[in-house]
Write a protein that holds these residues in place. Sequence first.
Motif, short mmCIF file in Angstrom:
data_model
loop_
_atom_site.label_atom_id
_atom_site.label_comp_id
_atom_site.label_asym_id
_atom_site.label_seq_id
_atom_site.Cartn_x
_atom_site.Cartn_y
_atom_site.Cartn_z
N LEU A 59 0.83 -1.21 0.00
CA LEU A 59 0.00 0.00 0.00
C LEU A 59 0.86 1.26 0.00
CD1 LEU A 59 -2.91 1.02 0.05
CD2 LEU A 59 -2.83 0.95 2.56
N SER A 60 2.05 1.19 0.58
CA SER A 60 2.96 2.35 0.58
C SER A 60 3.32 2.76 -0.84
CB SER A 60 4.23 2.03 1.36
OG SER A 60 3.97 1.87 2.73
N GLU A 61 3.72 1.78 -1.65
CA GLU A 61 4.10 2.08 -3.03
C GLU A 61 2.91 2.61 -3.82
OE1 GLU A 61 4.65 -0.91 -6.38
OE2 GLU A 61 6.72 -0.51 -5.81
N LEU A 62 1.75 2.03 -3.59
CA LEU A 62 0.55 2.45 -4.31
C LEU A 62 0.23 3.91 -4.02
CD1 LEU A 62 -1.92 1.72 -6.03
CD2 LEU A 62 -3.05 0.97 -3.94
N LEU A 63 0.23 4.30 -2.75
CA LEU A 63 -0.09 5.68 -2.39
C LEU A 63 1.02 6.64 -2.79
CD1 LEU A 63 -1.64 5.03 1.15
CD2 LEU A 63 -2.86 5.62 -0.96
N ILE A 71 4.99 9.33 1.74
CA ILE A 71 5.03 8.09 2.51
C ILE A 71 6.44 7.87 3.02
CG2 ILE A 71 4.64 5.61 2.47
CD1 ILE A 71 2.09 7.17 2.09
N LYS A 72 6.57 7.80 4.35
CA LYS A 72 7.86 7.49 4.99
C LYS A 72 7.92 5.98 5.22
CE LYS A 72 7.09 9.97 8.60
NZ LYS A 72 7.31 10.57 9.94
N GLU A 73 8.92 5.35 4.61
CA GLU A 73 9.04 3.89 4.70
C GLU A 73 10.46 3.53 5.12
OE1 GLU A 73 7.49 0.13 1.95
OE2 GLU A 73 7.92 2.05 1.03
N ASN A 74 10.58 2.82 6.24
CA ASN A 74 11.90 2.44 6.76
C ASN A 74 12.48 1.27 5.98
OD1 ASN A 74 10.97 4.25 8.69
ND2 ASN A 74 11.89 3.14 10.38
N GLY A 75 12.66 1.49 4.68
CA GLY A 75 13.05 0.41 3.79
C GLY A 75 11.80 -0.29 3.27
N ARG A 76 11.92 -0.88 2.10
CA ARG A 76 10.77 -1.51 1.44
C ARG A 76 10.10 -2.55 2.33
NH1 ARG A 76 10.66 -6.29 -2.04
NH2 ARG A 76 9.17 -6.09 -3.76
N GLY A 77 8.79 -2.39 2.55
CA GLY A 77 8.01 -3.35 3.30
C GLY A 77 8.05 -3.20 4.80
N ALA A 115 -3.74 -4.14 4.39
CA ALA A 115 -3.75 -4.86 3.12
C ALA A 115 -3.87 -3.90 1.95
CB ALA A 115 -4.91 -5.84 3.10
N ALA A 116 -3.16 -4.21 0.86
CA ALA A 116 -3.21 -3.37 -0.35
C ALA A 116 -4.27 -3.85 -1.32
CB ALA A 116 -1.84 -3.35 -1.04
N PHE A 117 -4.66 -5.12 -1.24
CA PHE A 117 -5.64 -5.70 -2.15
C PHE A 117 -6.91 -6.06 -1.37
CE2 PHE A 117 -2.01 -6.00 -4.83
CZ PHE A 117 -2.48 -6.14 -6.14
N GLY A 118 -8.00 -6.26 -2.11
CA GLY A 118 -9.24 -6.69 -1.50
C GLY A 118 -10.30 -5.63 -1.41
#
Length: 613
Positions: A59-63, A71-77, A115-118
């Motif tokens: 969801l981070s990448e999507l937004l 989006i602040k992300e401490n490394g991918r995922g 969750a990013a999907f659903g």
Amino acid sequence: MDIKRSLILLFSSYGCFLFGQEKAIDTIYIFDNQMNRVKLFHPVKTITPEDAEKNSTNLSELLRFQSQLYIKENGRGAVSSPSFRGTTAQQTAFVWNGININSSFLGQGDVNNIAAFGYDQIGVKAGGGSVIYGSGAIGGSIHLNNTLDFNKGFHGTLFSEAASFNTYNNFVKGSYSNDKFSFKISGNYVTSENNYEVPEFVVGSTSYTNTNGRYYNTSINIGVSYKIADHHTISWQSQIFDASQHYPIFELTGNKTKYNAQTLRSLIAWDFNKTNISNSLKAAYTEDNFQYFSDINLPKASGATGKNYIFKNDFNYFITPKININAIGEFQTNKGEGYETGFGNISRNIGSLAGVIRYFATKDFRFEAGIKKDFVESISSPLLYSFSAKWNAVKWYHTGVNFSKNFRYPSFNDLYWKPGGNLDLRPETSVNVDMDHEFSIENFKIILSPYYMNSKDLINWLPTPNGYWAPFNTSKVESYGLESQVTWNKDFGKHSLKLNGSYTYSKSVNKDTQMQMVYVPLHKAVGNIDYQYDFLKLYVQGLFNGLTYTTSDEKRSAAIDPYFILNAGISAELFKKYTLGFKVNNFTNTVYQTVSLYPMPKRNYSIYATINF
């Protein structure tokens, strides 16, 4: 054309079933019944499931690539948090089917533990919305929405993707409906070793490898709706999510840690809908659990369980074809139990009453005014208000104005964490004003949205003389800027071209220091180009992120440098049921960070297949 007929067409054009034709009511059930009313006055960026496949990592990448959010992300995922218009992560509300799901412990949502999907659509709304969506809806809100169709028969979708760093993503969805019954179920499983390398990024004397970066998550969504009478519908929506994130280490001898999270969300609704009156009664249960492991081979070091019981009633009535009143009442009980957090069993009750009146003067001019009072146990909450107006001045120019007071009450961690919790904290409050200027010429549309926010009593955790950190109401922040969106699309023969871009300027200043707030880039721009010829599709995405300070004194050497990223993908639709695709992420091979010291992956690839049946 009379006013009543105009209003019917107006509401129908926005997909609203509250005052539309009876046929529209019979077509689809929308769990977040407020969203269509919101769209009458505010621009909402809608991300469809087809859009989500372009940025399917999380969801981070999507937004990041399909909204104005930073989006602040401490490394991918890993741990990830959002920022709207220069506000904090706690000032962004996550709303699942009309229910605020921000963590009772942190007061925010961890983007990568959602969750990013659903979902049938993801809506991104900038600006204050606490009158409707409660605590935290200050900078904006992210809406994760599900719908249920009737009279659609059986449909199914299977999406499967394999990507760099041993990443696998699988999603399956099935639905069935007739004139009385609708059912939908979906499941998603994502796993990744996530062991990417960034040789140009040196930690100490060693080139960076995302060691111990593994993650996986599983989610299941179930939705059911049944028409018990002509105007009465009973519906249920549920989501189960289970995830594990291993936190990267900078040295091979470093201590490997991880974080596990489980969430359960269940919502049952009884809806009554007629042409000029409707009522939606909802009962929801949400549960959030987490466990932190200071060593992945040892039992958990700390954790907590949060349980929320929510009851909400939304009554909507057209007194006349021009005047609509909306009354919303909500009561919830939040319970928490900590493990090695310094607090044991904690609980609080929260209630709220809100009233909104909407006046449709003509088919081209309308406004709404709202007021809300929250009753938060042991917390003195302010009176909230909102005002919005929309005017379709001419065919090619529409304008709107929004003014509101919004708030966020302290989280469980703010109040009860030991040592450090502060029971004397006041809610954060903000006064927001923004305008929307929409220009439309044939297939070309531009939206310009200047905004201003004045926030006070921001809660910050600071070191104390006793050697531990504690939260205090300290900061006053002034935020202003401009959001802009441009869309253009054109069909010619078998060719189709669509352009979608946005630019955001965000100035967010601590009024005591006159310094820019941390992790608020002054400039952010994203762009998407989609081209289709017959059965072939091609897309290109670009993202520019400006200079981003990571310290409160605007230290340039510690700031994140500007960067530009380019993604691209191609797919082919075969026999109208099968799609094969290939994607290249970070095509430019850019070395970049969204959080200091945690580089993101360089160029990486994925292949995917979709089957519709």
